[in-house]
Design an enzyme around this catalytic site. Structure first.
Site, PDB file in Angstrom:
ATOM      1  N   GLU A  61      21.969  -1.309  36.991  1.00 34.32           N
ATOM      2  CA  GLU A  61      22.520  -2.650  36.761  1.00 34.32           C
ATOM      3  C   GLU A  61      22.407  -3.479  38.047  1.00 34.32           C
ATOM      4  O   GLU A  61      23.169  -3.227  38.988  1.00 34.32           O
ATOM      5  CB  GLU A  61      24.014  -2.583  36.420  1.00 34.32           C
ATOM      6  CG  GLU A  61      24.377  -1.739  35.237  1.00 34.32           C
ATOM      7  CD  GLU A  61      25.827  -1.967  34.782  1.00 34.32           C
ATOM      8  OE1 GLU A  61      26.028  -2.059  33.577  1.00 34.32           O
ATOM      9  OE2 GLU A  61      26.734  -2.071  35.631  1.00 34.32           O
ATOM     10  N   HIS A 103      30.147   2.754  39.429  1.00 37.47           N
ATOM     11  CA  HIS A 103      29.883   1.398  38.945  1.00 37.47           C
ATOM     12  C   HIS A 103      29.879   0.440  40.134  1.00 37.47           C
ATOM     13  O   HIS A 103      30.606   0.654  41.110  1.00 37.47           O
ATOM     14  CB  HIS A 103      30.952   0.982  37.919  1.00 37.47           C
ATOM     15  CG  HIS A 103      30.572  -0.260  37.182  1.00 37.47           C
ATOM     16  ND1 HIS A 103      30.730  -1.520  37.717  1.00 37.47           N
ATOM     17  CD2 HIS A 103      30.002  -0.442  35.974  1.00 37.47           C
ATOM     18  CE1 HIS A 103      30.278  -2.414  36.851  1.00 37.47           C
ATOM     19  NE2 HIS A 103      29.818  -1.791  35.785  1.00 37.47           N
ATOM     20  N   SER A 128      30.769  -7.912  28.987  1.00 34.13           N
ATOM     21  CA  SER A 128      31.310  -9.224  28.626  1.00 34.13           C
ATOM     22  C   SER A 128      30.724  -9.838  27.356  1.00 34.13           C
ATOM     23  O   SER A 128      31.455 -10.480  26.590  1.00 34.13           O
ATOM     24  CB  SER A 128      31.156 -10.203  29.801  1.00 34.13           C
ATOM     25  OG  SER A 128      29.823 -10.254  30.239  1.00 34.13           O
TER      26      SER A 128
END
Ligand code: G3P
Length: 222
Positions: A141, A93, A203
């Site tokens: 991402e 990540h 989130s």
């Protein structure tokens, strides 16, 4: 896992830690049952066992270290996650980057144990590198969009499309997910439209007043 998939990274938000991690996992479980869409929890290491014991949803670790058993204080040992009943792991990540060699080592261990691997990447080039390791998922991402609420599927569609086409050219069995700023039904629909086979998000759901309602909205347009 069925496609499309929704993978919720709990990160280290207070709203997704400890007792609240279990509440969030239960919201995922019931939104998954209602919608028929596969929903996966990615809690902190310490919450994995609790969630595996009290829900029926797939659970991934946020990170596993490329270490062997023995003297590695503070590390995340693959075998301990296995014993906790985990179903697989995220790797690399943007908030917990790894070397390519270490990613390769853990992807290999997940294959041997028949667990799920999801390698996160930050652009098309790293998506290609990850694809050569043949994980189950590559999740692209763009780091600058993470946590902003600006959806990658609308702000940087070329990164999603480019990752899908390059990854599939390397290994058509690797599924591509996208993440960063995803929170609504439109965001997820746009991601699927671009060829993604699901989303990795945090989130927008974790901070929602009702995570379950937010999850149902997320999958309402696919
Ligand atoms: O792992 C998912 C993540 O990095 C995206 O975060 O908060 O933008 O959905 P967020």
């Amino acid at each position: 896992l069925k496609t499309p998939v929704v993978i919720l990274n709990f990160k280290t938000y207070l709203e997704s830690s400890g007792k609240k991690a279990l509440d969030l996992a239960k919201a995922l479980e019931s939104a998954g049952e209602e919608s028929g869409i596969a929903m996966v929890a990615v809690p902190q290491a310490i919450d994995v066992y609790r969630i595996k014991n009290k829900t029926n949803i797939p659970v991934l670790a946020q990170h596993i270290d490329a270490i062997s058993a023995g003297g590695h204080t503070g590390s995340n040992l693959f075998e301990s996650f296995l014993a906790s009943g985990v179903d697989g792991t995220l790797l690399n990540h943007s908030e917990c980057r790894m070397t390519l060699a270490d990613i390769a080592e853990i992807v290999k261990k997940t294959k041997e144990a028949e667990l799920i691997s999801c390698v996160c990447t930050n652009n098309i080039e790293t998506s290609m590198a990850a694809a050569t390791l043949a994980p189950d998922y590559v999740a692209v991402e763009p780091p600058e969009l993470i946590g902003t609420g600006i959806p990658v599927s609308q702000a940087e569609p070329e990164v999603v499309e480019g990752s899908v086409s390059k990854v599939k050219a390397i290994n058509k069995d690797v599924k591509v997910l996208c993440g960063a700023g995803i929170s609504t039904g439109d965001d997820m629909a746009a991601a699927i439209e671009l060829g993604a086979e699901g989303v990795l998000l945090a989130s927008g759901i974790i901070k929602a007043e009702s995570p379950k309602d937010a999850l149902l909205d997320l999958v309402s347009k696919i």
